[in-house]
Design an enzyme around this catalytic site. Structure first.
Site, PDB file in Angstrom:
ATOM      1  N   SER A 149      -5.886  -7.339  11.596  1.00 13.99           N
ATOM      2  CA  SER A 149      -5.625  -6.451  12.734  1.00 13.99           C
ATOM      3  C   SER A 149      -6.683  -5.345  12.827  1.00 13.99           C
ATOM      4  CB  SER A 149      -4.232  -5.852  12.564  1.00 13.99           C
ATOM      5  OG  SER A 149      -4.038  -4.767  13.391  1.00 13.99           O
TER       6      SER A 149
ATOM      7  N   HIS B 157       2.932  -8.311  13.518  1.00 10.35           N
ATOM      8  CA  HIS B 157       2.183  -8.032  12.284  1.00 10.35           C
ATOM      9  C   HIS B 157       3.167  -7.840  11.122  1.00 10.35           C
ATOM     10  CE1 HIS B 157      -0.421  -5.993   9.379  1.00 10.35           C
ATOM     11  NE2 HIS B 157      -1.428  -6.522  10.047  1.00 10.35           N
TER      12      HIS B 157
ATOM     13  N   GLU C  92       3.205  -5.954   8.510  1.00 10.72           N
ATOM     14  CA  GLU C  92       3.541  -4.548   8.191  1.00 10.72           C
ATOM     15  C   GLU C  92       4.621  -4.032   9.145  1.00 10.72           C
ATOM     16  OE1 GLU C  92       0.302  -1.558   8.307  1.00 10.72           O
ATOM     17  OE2 GLU C  92       1.797  -0.236   9.212  1.00 10.72           O
TER      18      GLU C  92
ATOM     19  N   CYS D 125       0.852  -1.199   0.000  1.00  8.35           N
ATOM     20  CA  CYS D 125       0.000   0.000   0.000  1.00  8.35           C
ATOM     21  C   CYS D 125       0.892   1.255   0.000  1.00  8.35           C
ATOM     22  CB  CYS D 125      -0.899   0.001   1.236  1.00  8.35           C
ATOM     23  SG  CYS D 125      -1.884   1.513   1.347  1.00  8.35           S
TER      24      CYS D 125
HETATM   25  S1  SF4 Z   1      -5.703   0.026   5.903  1.00 12.44           S
HETATM   26 FE1  SF4 Z   1      -3.686  -0.610   5.153  1.00 12.44          FE
HETATM   27  S2  SF4 Z   1      -4.014  -1.117   3.002  1.00 12.44           S
HETATM   28 FE2  SF4 Z   1      -5.794   0.101   3.675  1.00 12.44          FE
HETATM   29  S3  SF4 Z   1      -5.280   2.235   3.105  1.00 12.44           S
HETATM   30 FE3  SF4 Z   1      -4.662   1.904   5.232  1.00 12.44          FE
HETATM   31  S4  SF4 Z   1      -2.508   1.313   5.065  1.00 12.44           S
HETATM   32 FE4  SF4 Z   1      -3.378   1.026   3.066  1.00 12.44          FE
END
Ligand code: SF4
Length: 285
Positions: A226, A123, A125, A95
């Site tokens: 999460s 996690h 990320e 993302c």
């Molecule tokens: S929840 Fe995660 S994938 Fe969705 S916009 Fe936010 S950072 Fe990006």
């Protein structure tokens, strides 16, 4: 029975982008792997697997020159390096909001900041983000970690501290822990950089409102998601009758006694799962 569906329920922009681009890539390429699950939702993953996606847990499982999709949560620096060394072709669907955090922490490292990442330690990320933070960094998951973080900051040479967050962390908990750090580190130059993404912020604000208007709340999302877990926790703290489900098949409660029911869904929950729950509840009318 009245059914109220959260406006922000379902795919966020980041997940939508990753899923759409992965689907197109699968139409154009054969033998495509994904390092971990693209997003945290079993129904979405099953759909992509039906289109040919193969999930792997490590680059060691595949040959050189293979094609690998990088999931929305991102990957650690070492994995980028390993892919380059092994000539593995990456299709990076991290993302953009996560990539921005990676870029920002690199700048903070260059500017000699100690980085405190408020996040869930295991996690994907977070494992990715912390790899860009260098040795002067620490993950703080709960209030008990604050003392350890302060000790590590004081033992370092850094005089500047920045506090950042996992994109899907609880807004309230982040604020609380940032406040605690502020009190402990009054003699430091402290920057609070709230990197919780706006999709998460919007959803958490909406669930707080929605949960006060209903007799029961249904939260739909992957068990390993999460942001779905956060929605459940917030809703449960307001509305005792909060149910977390992955799909309509998990609904085994009798909703007859409820006048108003709210539906909310995590950022990686497909619209189909939301529609199925709505249709199930409409049968009560
Ligand atoms: S929840 Fe995660 S994938 Fe969705 S916009 Fe936010 S950072 Fe990006």
């Amino acid at each position: 029975m009245k059914i109220l569906i959260g406006k922000s329920a379902g795919f966020c922009g980041g997940v939508l982008n990753s899923v759409n681009r992965a689907s197109t890539y699968l139409e154009q390429n054969k033998n495509v792997y994904c390092l971990g699950e693209l997003v945290h939702n079993p129904q979405v993953i099953k759909d992509l697997e039906n289109k040919g996606l193969k999930i792997i847990n490590s680059l060691d499982e595949i040959d050189e020159n293979s094609k690998v999709i990088i999931r929305a949560h991102g990957i650690p620096k070492e994995t980028y390096d390993l892919a380059q060394k092994r000539k593995i072709e990456l299709y990076d669907l991290t993302c953009p909001k996560v990539l921005k955090i990676h870029d920002d922490v690199k700048k903070y490292v260059n500017d000699d900041y100690f980085i405190v990442l408020i996040a869930h330690k295991t996690h994907p990320e977070v494992i990715g983000t912390i790899s860009f933070c260098g040795e002067n960094s620490i993950i703080v998951e709960d209030e008990e970690d604050i003392e350890k973080a302060v000790a590590k900051i004081r033992a370092s040479q850094q005089k500047k501290v920045v506090v950042i967050a996992q994109t899907t962390f609880s807004m309230d908990l982040f604020d609380k822990m940032a406040e605690m750090l502020k009190k402990e580190l009054q003699d430091y130059e402290l920057v609070i950089d709230n990197t919780i993404c706006n999709a998460t912020e919007k959803r958490q604000k909406e669930i707080k409102e929605l949960a006060t208007k209903v007799d029961a709340m249904i939260i739909i999302g992957g068990k390993n998601s999460s942001n779905t877990k956060k929605l459940y926790d917030i809703s449960k703290s307001i509305c005792q009758n909060t149910y977390a489900i992955e799909t309509v098949e998990d609904l085994n409660t009798n909703f007859n006694s409820y006048q108003t029911i709210g539906i909310m869904a995590g950022a990686s929950t497909p619209q189909k799962s939301i529609d199925e729950v709505r249709e199930f509840l409409e049968k009560y009318n």
